[in-house]
Design an enzyme around this catalytic site. Structure first.
Site, PDB file in Angstrom:
ATOM      1  N   HIS A  17      -1.659 -23.289   8.804  1.00 25.37           N
ATOM      2  CA  HIS A  17      -2.180 -24.100   7.698  1.00 25.37           C
ATOM      3  C   HIS A  17      -3.665 -24.369   7.950  1.00 25.37           C
ATOM      4  O   HIS A  17      -4.494 -24.127   7.100  1.00 25.37           O
ATOM      5  CB  HIS A  17      -1.388 -25.406   7.585  1.00 25.37           C
ATOM      6  CG  HIS A  17      -1.787 -26.262   6.421  1.00 25.37           C
ATOM      7  ND1 HIS A  17      -1.018 -27.285   5.946  1.00 25.37           N
ATOM      8  CD2 HIS A  17      -2.898 -26.245   5.641  1.00 25.37           C
ATOM      9  CE1 HIS A  17      -1.634 -27.861   4.906  1.00 25.37           C
ATOM     10  NE2 HIS A  17      -2.771 -27.252   4.720  1.00 25.37           N
ATOM     11  N   GLU A  66     -10.179 -24.557   3.712  1.00 22.23           N
ATOM     12  CA  GLU A  66     -10.005 -25.053   5.076  1.00 22.23           C
ATOM     13  C   GLU A  66     -11.348 -25.156   5.807  1.00 22.23           C
ATOM     14  O   GLU A  66     -11.590 -26.098   6.553  1.00 22.23           O
ATOM     15  CB  GLU A  66      -9.025 -24.172   5.864  1.00 22.23           C
ATOM     16  CG  GLU A  66      -7.584 -24.316   5.423  1.00 22.23           C
ATOM     17  CD  GLU A  66      -7.022 -25.722   5.596  1.00 22.23           C
ATOM     18  OE1 GLU A  66      -7.210 -26.310   6.678  1.00 22.23           O
ATOM     19  OE2 GLU A  66      -6.403 -26.248   4.649  1.00 22.23           O
ATOM     20  N   HIS A  70     -12.364 -28.864   6.672  1.00 23.20           N
ATOM     21  CA  HIS A  70     -12.115 -29.159   8.088  1.00 23.20           C
ATOM     22  C   HIS A  70     -13.062 -28.427   9.042  1.00 23.20           C
ATOM     23  O   HIS A  70     -13.480 -28.984  10.046  1.00 23.20           O
ATOM     24  CB  HIS A  70     -10.677 -28.792   8.460  1.00 23.20           C
ATOM     25  CG  HIS A  70      -9.650 -29.497   7.630  1.00 23.20           C
ATOM     26  ND1 HIS A  70      -9.422 -30.846   7.712  1.00 23.20           N
ATOM     27  CD2 HIS A  70      -8.796 -29.024   6.674  1.00 23.20           C
ATOM     28  CE1 HIS A  70      -8.461 -31.189   6.858  1.00 23.20           C
ATOM     29  NE2 HIS A  70      -8.070 -30.105   6.220  1.00 23.20           N
TER      30      HIS A  70
END
Length: 201
Positions: A17, A66, A70
């Site tokens: 993920h 992502e 992040h």
């Protein structure tokens, strides 16, 4: 949700993920995702970190998300301070953890039987020496079992495995809420029977 999200051939193995620092999101909005920086491991990315929900060009939408949310925060660490390092290190950690074979070795296989969450936790803790955070979809109406949805491993800043216990001052609800489509994953109950699906229904 498959028809709504163009989900095609979801893999029948655990995939990535993301790699998320504890604090901060979208740390540098000017640092845009550039797929050419990860061209050396695109085949591994497609295999281990696939985007099953969007049929964007080359299916890079998930990686872009992502990285921007992040990765730009993780980049404060020298070992993760470029897109190539960030995605490459995530792949390396995934291969090192090798969750698929660990669960198989412990006799925990996808399928029709239910598991006790405590047995899954014990098997993982015994294998890795740390406690991961296991997240589930709660039972749907009229059902008794939760469905395993995500297994989160925690690392120190040196990228050594550590226990995933709530950090001081951080409430469980903050830790638990990850949206996956419109269904919410939360920390699995230890008392509910647990379904480990062999494929997405």
């Amino acid at each position: 949700q498959m028809s709504a999200n163009d989900c095609q051939d979801p893999p029948q193995y655990w995939t990535i993920h993301g790699l998320w620092p504890d604090k901060g999101e979208e740390c540098n909005r000017t640092w845009h995702f550039n797929v050419t920086e990860i061209k050396d491991f695109l085949s591994d990315m497609r295999h281990y970190w696939p985007d099953v929900l969007h049929s964007s060009l080359n299916r890079t939408q998930f990686w872009k998300h992502e990285w921007e949310k992040h990765g730009t925060c993780a980049a404060t660490l020298q070992v993760l301070n470029s897109q190539k390092k960030y995605f490459g290190k995530a792949l390396e950690l995934y291969e090192h953890i090798d969750l698929n074979s660990c669960l198989l070795k412990a006799g925990i296989k996808p399928g029709s039987s239910y598991y006790q969450m405590t047995a899954i936790k014990e098997a993982l803790t015994k294998f890795y020496g740390v406690t991961p955070k296991i997240q589930c979809l709660p039972p749907e109406e009229g059902e008794k079992a939760q469905t395993i949805g995500q297994i989160e491993f925690c690392f120190t800043k040196q990228l050594q495995l550590r226990n995933c216990t709530a950090l001081k001052g951080e409430s469980d609800s903050m830790q638990a809420a990850f949206k996956l489509g419109t269904e919410e994953l939360s920390v699995c109950s230890d008392t509910l029977p647990t379904y480990y699906p062999s494929q997405v229904q």
